[in-house]
Design a protein around this motif. Sequence first.
Motif, PDB file in Angstrom:
ATOM      1  N   CYS A   1       0.834  -1.209   0.000  1.00 64.37           N
ATOM      2  CA  CYS A   1       0.000   0.000   0.000  1.00 64.37           C
ATOM      3  C   CYS A   1       0.867   1.257   0.000  1.00 64.37           C
ATOM      4  O   CYS A   1       0.868   2.029   0.968  1.00 64.37           O
ATOM      5  CB  CYS A   1      -0.912   0.009   1.229  1.00 64.37           C
ATOM      6  N   PRO A   2       1.631   1.481  -1.072  1.00 66.71           N
ATOM      7  CA  PRO A   2       2.527   2.649  -1.097  1.00 66.71           C
ATOM      8  C   PRO A   2       1.784   3.941  -1.376  1.00 66.71           C
ATOM      9  O   PRO A   2       0.677   3.944  -1.895  1.00 66.71           O
ATOM     10  CB  PRO A   2       3.480   2.322  -2.254  1.00 66.71           C
ATOM     11  N   GLY A   3       2.442   5.027  -1.027  1.00 63.75           N
ATOM     12  CA  GLY A   3       1.924   6.348  -1.388  1.00 63.75           C
ATOM     13  C   GLY A   3       0.672   6.747  -0.641  1.00 63.75           C
ATOM     14  O   GLY A   3       0.343   6.228   0.425  1.00 63.75           O
ATOM     15  N   GLY A   4      -0.043   7.693  -1.191  1.00 63.81           N
ATOM     16  CA  GLY A   4      -1.227   8.236  -0.551  1.00 63.81           C
ATOM     17  C   GLY A   4      -1.148   9.752  -0.564  1.00 63.81           C
ATOM     18  O   GLY A   4      -0.111  10.347  -0.870  1.00 63.81           O
ATOM     19  N   ALA A   5      -2.243  10.378  -0.204  1.00 58.61           N
ATOM     20  CA  ALA A   5      -2.297  11.839  -0.253  1.00 58.61           C
ATOM     21  C   ALA A   5      -1.274  12.475   0.681  1.00 58.61           C
ATOM     22  O   ALA A   5      -0.750  13.562   0.409  1.00 58.61           O
ATOM     23  CB  ALA A   5      -3.707  12.307   0.109  1.00 58.61           C
ATOM     24  N   THR A   6      -0.961  11.811   1.795  1.00 57.60           N
ATOM     25  CA  THR A   6      -0.019  12.360   2.766  1.00 57.60           C
ATOM     26  C   THR A   6       1.353  12.594   2.151  1.00 57.60           C
ATOM     27  O   THR A   6       2.022  13.593   2.443  1.00 57.60           O
ATOM     28  CB  THR A   6       0.113  11.424   3.973  1.00 57.60           C
ATOM     29  N   SER A   7       1.782  11.668   1.282  1.00 60.49           N
ATOM     30  CA  SER A   7       3.111  11.793   0.685  1.00 60.49           C
ATOM     31  C   SER A   7       3.211  13.035  -0.194  1.00 60.49           C
ATOM     32  O   SER A   7       4.278  13.652  -0.297  1.00 60.49           O
ATOM     33  CB  SER A   7       3.445  10.538  -0.131  1.00 60.49           C
ATOM     34  N   ASN A   8       2.105  13.434  -0.835  1.00 62.75           N
ATOM     35  CA  ASN A   8       2.119  14.639  -1.663  1.00 62.75           C
ATOM     36  C   ASN A   8       2.354  15.886  -0.819  1.00 62.75           C
ATOM     37  O   ASN A   8       3.141  16.767  -1.188  1.00 62.75           O
ATOM     38  CB  ASN A   8       0.804  14.784  -2.430  1.00 62.75           C
ATOM     39  N   LEU A   9       1.693  15.954   0.326  1.00 64.28           N
ATOM     40  CA  LEU A   9       1.853  17.100   1.215  1.00 64.28           C
ATOM     41  C   LEU A   9       3.269  17.156   1.781  1.00 64.28           C
ATOM     42  O   LEU A   9       3.894  18.230   1.812  1.00 64.28           O
ATOM     43  CB  LEU A   9       0.833  17.015   2.351  1.00 64.28           C
ATOM     44  N   ILE A  10       3.781  16.007   2.201  1.00 66.08           N
ATOM     45  CA  ILE A  10       5.127  15.963   2.782  1.00 66.08           C
ATOM     46  C   ILE A  10       6.173  16.337   1.737  1.00 66.08           C
ATOM     47  O   ILE A  10       7.139  17.060   2.028  1.00 66.08           O
ATOM     48  CB  ILE A  10       5.414  14.572   3.373  1.00 66.08           C
ATOM     49  N   THR A  11       5.989  15.862   0.501  1.00 68.22           N
ATOM     50  CA  THR A  11       6.914  16.225  -0.578  1.00 68.22           C
ATOM     51  C   THR A  11       6.929  17.733  -0.789  1.00 68.22           C
ATOM     52  O   THR A  11       7.995  18.342  -0.958  1.00 68.22           O
ATOM     53  CB  THR A  11       6.514  15.522  -1.886  1.00 68.22           C
ATOM     54  N   HIS A  12       5.756  18.334  -0.773  1.00 67.77           N
ATOM     55  CA  HIS A  12       5.663  19.789  -0.942  1.00 67.77           C
ATOM     56  C   HIS A  12       6.394  20.512   0.183  1.00 67.77           C
ATOM     57  O   HIS A  12       7.173  21.453  -0.061  1.00 67.77           O
ATOM     58  CB  HIS A  12       4.192  20.210  -0.982  1.00 67.77           C
ATOM     59  N   LEU A  13       6.180  20.090   1.419  1.00 66.50           N
ATOM     60  CA  LEU A  13       6.809  20.738   2.570  1.00 66.50           C
ATOM     61  C   LEU A  13       8.314  20.506   2.598  1.00 66.50           C
ATOM     62  O   LEU A  13       9.068  21.339   3.116  1.00 66.50           O
ATOM     63  CB  LEU A  13       6.181  20.229   3.872  1.00 66.50           C
ATOM     64  N   ALA A  14       8.766  19.368   2.033  1.00 67.16           N
ATOM     65  CA  ALA A  14      10.193  19.037   2.016  1.00 67.16           C
ATOM     66  C   ALA A  14      10.914  19.620   0.806  1.00 67.16           C
ATOM     67  O   ALA A  14      12.085  19.308   0.579  1.00 67.16           O
ATOM     68  CB  ALA A  14      10.375  17.518   2.046  1.00 67.16           C
TER      69      ALA A  14
END
Length: 287
Positions: free
Chosen positions: A79-92
Amino acid sequence: MQASIITELFLPLALAIIMFGMGLSLTPNDFKRILIYPKAVAVGLLNQIVLLPLIAFGLIQLFDLQPELAVGVMILSACPGGATSNLITHLAKGDSALSITLTGFSSMITVLSIPFVVNFSLQYFMPGGEVQQLNVIGTVIAVLFITVIPVAIGMVILKKTPAMAARLDKPFRRISIIFFVVIVVAAVFKEREHIVHYFIEAGPVALALNLCTLGVGYFSGRLFGLSRKQSTTVSIESGIQNATLGITVAATLLMNPAMTIPPVIYGLLMFGSAALMIFIGNRQTSV
């Protein structure tokens, strides 16, 4: 886990709402980006779909987990990825476009990969048939209804009425966080008598899996010549799992509360590593 209002209605509904929220930020162009940077997408999907389950399997062998927890870890790895990873990528300060693209593709692929990984895990770790294997067709249909279709509806709303999508985006992000917290609390409460033991046993594996996938994701990106931002994105997409989907598969499709514990633990631990990735990403950008 016996059938209940939580496993049969709330979990699938909560996940569908979370995936709908993710769809509000996806456009058809996100799927066309594979033509713009195919190498970055290929490296990301290799990490998410192939290396992640292999690393999980190796760590299970190393830590000698009990069967139900071992299957739980493998469910999480599917179950990789998800909406959370998009937000974290943006913040990082990563590559947000690549992150959204990888999330979109992995969400489509996991419809087929989840039943394969889960059934292999059940056969390998629980050969006595203590838990019935997933029906492949039924699982594909179930995952479609709680992941792909809500994402598609969100994409349609974004395309047809972008103003409405913009209004819904922030509230649904908040709702997603609330639902995740509720799901984690419910899973912990269900296994409250064994949670400390499970955390002691599965915690080190979850932490090792998180750190390994983050590290392998970043350095594989650099090895294949990706930029720092793209490598950071591959790292986050590989190390930030869709714990909510893992919990739903374990609790709703397999009806096994013990198998929900690794996704629960991982879902809590990954926010610590996510904070570290955000700190590193912002520090590198400012230097």
